[in-house]
Design a protein around this motif. Structure first.
Motif, PDB file in Angstrom:
ATOM      1  N   ILE A 100       0.850  -1.201   0.000  1.00 40.21           N
ATOM      2  CA  ILE A 100       0.000   0.000   0.000  1.00 40.21           C
ATOM      3  C   ILE A 100       0.881   1.245   0.000  1.00 40.21           C
ATOM      4  CG2 ILE A 100      -1.586   1.379   1.401  1.00 40.21           C
ATOM      5  CD1 ILE A 100      -2.922  -1.185   2.246  1.00 40.21           C
ATOM      6  N   ARG A 101       1.884   1.252   0.877  1.00 39.70           N
ATOM      7  CA  ARG A 101       2.769   2.400   0.981  1.00 39.70           C
ATOM      8  C   ARG A 101       3.506   2.655  -0.328  1.00 39.70           C
ATOM      9  NH1 ARG A 101       6.128   0.826   5.106  1.00 39.70           N
ATOM     10  NH2 ARG A 101       4.313   0.767   6.426  1.00 39.70           N
ATOM     11  N   SER A 102       3.965   1.593  -0.972  1.00 38.63           N
ATOM     12  CA  SER A 102       4.733   1.758  -2.204  1.00 38.63           C
ATOM     13  C   SER A 102       3.850   2.163  -3.381  1.00 38.63           C
ATOM     14  CB  SER A 102       5.498   0.477  -2.537  1.00 38.63           C
ATOM     15  OG  SER A 102       4.598  -0.571  -2.796  1.00 38.63           O
ATOM     16  N   SER A 103       2.579   1.745  -3.365  1.00 41.86           N
ATOM     17  CA  SER A 103       1.685   2.113  -4.467  1.00 41.86           C
ATOM     18  C   SER A 103       1.172   3.541  -4.319  1.00 41.86           C
ATOM     19  CB  SER A 103       0.506   1.148  -4.551  1.00 41.86           C
ATOM     20  OG  SER A 103      -0.353   1.328  -3.442  1.00 41.86           O
ATOM     21  N   GLY A 104       1.265   4.079  -3.107  1.00 44.48           N
ATOM     22  CA  GLY A 104       0.827   5.451  -2.871  1.00 44.48           C
ATOM     23  C   GLY A 104      -0.679   5.614  -2.921  1.00 44.48           C
ATOM     24  N   SER A 105      -1.416   4.521  -2.783  1.00 42.31           N
ATOM     25  CA  SER A 105      -2.867   4.610  -2.889  1.00 42.31           C
ATOM     26  C   SER A 105      -3.480   5.174  -1.614  1.00 42.31           C
ATOM     27  CB  SER A 105      -3.465   3.237  -3.190  1.00 42.31           C
ATOM     28  OG  SER A 105      -3.211   2.358  -2.116  1.00 42.31           O
ATOM     29  N   GLN A 106      -4.583   5.878  -1.807  1.00 40.09           N
ATOM     30  CA  GLN A 106      -5.334   6.457  -0.698  1.00 40.09           C
ATOM     31  C   GLN A 106      -6.365   5.442  -0.224  1.00 40.09           C
ATOM     32  OE1 GLN A 106      -5.382   9.078   1.134  1.00 40.09           O
ATOM     33  NE2 GLN A 106      -4.699  10.874   0.034  1.00 40.09           N
ATOM     34  N   PRO A 107      -6.702   5.464   1.066  1.00 36.42           N
ATOM     35  CA  PRO A 107      -7.788   4.611   1.529  1.00 36.42           C
ATOM     36  C   PRO A 107      -9.105   5.024   0.857  1.00 36.42           C
ATOM     37  CG  PRO A 107      -6.675   5.673   3.382  1.00 36.42           C
ATOM     38  CD  PRO A 107      -6.093   6.218   2.136  1.00 36.42           C
ATOM     39  N   THR A 108      -9.975   4.083   0.677  1.00 39.25           N
ATOM     40  CA  THR A 108     -11.244   4.354   0.007  1.00 39.25           C
ATOM     41  C   THR A 108     -12.350   4.559   1.035  1.00 39.25           C
ATOM     42  OG1 THR A 108     -11.839   2.026  -0.081  1.00 39.25           O
ATOM     43  CG2 THR A 108     -10.548   2.907  -1.938  1.00 39.25           C
ATOM     44  N   ILE A 109     -13.505   4.961   0.547  1.00 43.46           N
ATOM     45  CA  ILE A 109     -14.658   5.153   1.413  1.00 43.46           C
ATOM     46  C   ILE A 109     -15.050   3.837   2.085  1.00 43.46           C
ATOM     47  CG2 ILE A 109     -16.530   4.781  -0.241  1.00 43.46           C
ATOM     48  CD1 ILE A 109     -16.543   7.833   1.888  1.00 43.46           C
ATOM     49  N   GLU A 110     -14.817   2.717   1.404  1.00 41.55           N
ATOM     50  CA  GLU A 110     -15.113   1.407   1.984  1.00 41.55           C
ATOM     51  C   GLU A 110     -14.222   1.134   3.196  1.00 41.55           C
ATOM     52  OE1 GLU A 110     -14.591   1.724  -1.426  1.00 41.55           O
ATOM     53  OE2 GLU A 110     -16.722   1.630  -1.931  1.00 41.55           O
ATOM     54  N   ASP A 111     -12.996   1.658   3.160  1.00 42.52           N
ATOM     55  CA  ASP A 111     -12.087   1.454   4.291  1.00 42.52           C
ATOM     56  C   ASP A 111     -12.631   2.104   5.557  1.00 42.52           C
ATOM     57  OD1 ASP A 111     -10.195   0.021   2.784  1.00 42.52           O
ATOM     58  OD2 ASP A 111      -9.278   1.887   2.073  1.00 42.52           O
ATOM     59  N   ILE A 112     -13.110   3.328   5.455  1.00 44.95           N
ATOM     60  CA  ILE A 112     -13.641   3.993   6.654  1.00 44.95           C
ATOM     61  C   ILE A 112     -15.022   3.466   7.010  1.00 44.95           C
ATOM     62  CG2 ILE A 112     -14.676   5.998   5.520  1.00 44.95           C
ATOM     63  CD1 ILE A 112     -13.481   7.603   7.996  1.00 44.95           C
ATOM     64  N   GLU A 113     -15.798   3.065   6.021  1.00 46.19           N
ATOM     65  CA  GLU A 113     -17.121   2.505   6.299  1.00 46.19           C
ATOM     66  C   GLU A 113     -17.023   1.214   7.108  1.00 46.19           C
ATOM     67  OE1 GLU A 113     -20.456   3.297   5.762  1.00 46.19           O
ATOM     68  OE2 GLU A 113     -19.789   5.300   5.235  1.00 46.19           O
ATOM     69  N   GLY A 114     -15.885   0.548   7.012  1.00 44.34           N
ATOM     70  CA  GLY A 114     -15.666  -0.654   7.811  1.00 44.34           C
ATOM     71  C   GLY A 114     -15.665  -0.366   9.306  1.00 44.34           C
ATOM     72  N   PHE A 115     -15.421   0.875   9.688  1.00 43.44           N
ATOM     73  CA  PHE A 115     -15.413   1.268  11.096  1.00 43.44           C
ATOM     74  C   PHE A 115     -16.786   1.757  11.559  1.00 43.44           C
ATOM     75  CE2 PHE A 115     -10.982   1.619   9.889  1.00 43.44           C
ATOM     76  CZ  PHE A 115     -10.330   1.069  10.982  1.00 43.44           C
ATOM     77  N   ARG A 116     -17.711   1.951  10.633  1.00 45.95           N
ATOM     78  CA  ARG A 116     -19.021   2.524  10.955  1.00 45.95           C
ATOM     79  C   ARG A 116     -19.902   1.488  11.646  1.00 45.95           C
ATOM     80  NH1 ARG A 116     -22.889   5.508   6.542  1.00 45.95           N
ATOM     81  NH2 ARG A 116     -24.448   6.270   8.010  1.00 45.95           N
TER      82      ARG A 116
END
Length: 141
Positions: free
Chosen positions: A21-37
């Protein structure tokens, strides 16, 4: 050993994932934060609600950086006021919880509770000797 000193084969699966993830430089998606909802919350105004809110706020602040939380406020299409720069990390998380997920504001609930507090004053006529007993020696009590 530091991450830089380890070979790619020595890393655990989690470390491999985080490195990719760090090497690809990708940002977390809305699904990533929705997992905490959470699917639901307790009744607003209760101590249980306050604890759930604070726990969720702490979890979001630990799980994501300030820039990532700001990015999420933009993904939720919140008013620019809530996603403006120079806000604190916790303020971005609060905006997501309250504006994005529809939770009642903990600060507003606590302010309303304090506003409901009523101050009553009564006067009790006393003689100097009775007053001395209530106040104590030198007025220390």
């Amino acid at each position: 050993d530091t991450l830089a000193n380890k070979s790619f084969l020595d890393l655990t699966k989690v470390e491999n994932y985080l490195t990719s993830i760090r090497s690809s430089g990708s940002q977390p998606t809305i699904e990533d934060i929705e997992g905490f909802r959470p699917s639901r919350h307790s009744r607003p105004g209760t101590k249980k609600y306050a604890n759930e809110y604070r726990d969720l706020l702490g979890t979001l602040c630990r799980a994501f950086s300030k820039d990532q939380l700001r990015h999420f406020t933009e993904l939720y299409k919140l008013d620019p006021w809530w996603s403006r720069a120079k806000r604190r990390k916790a303020e971005y998380a609060e905006s997501i919880i309250e504006r994005g997920w529809g939770w009642p504001s903990l600060k507003e609930l606590e302010e309303r509770r304090v506003d409901r507090t009523e101050v009553i004053s009564k006067s009790f006529p006393m003689t100097p000797s009775e007053l001395f007993v209530v106040l104590g020696k030198g007025g220390s009590n």
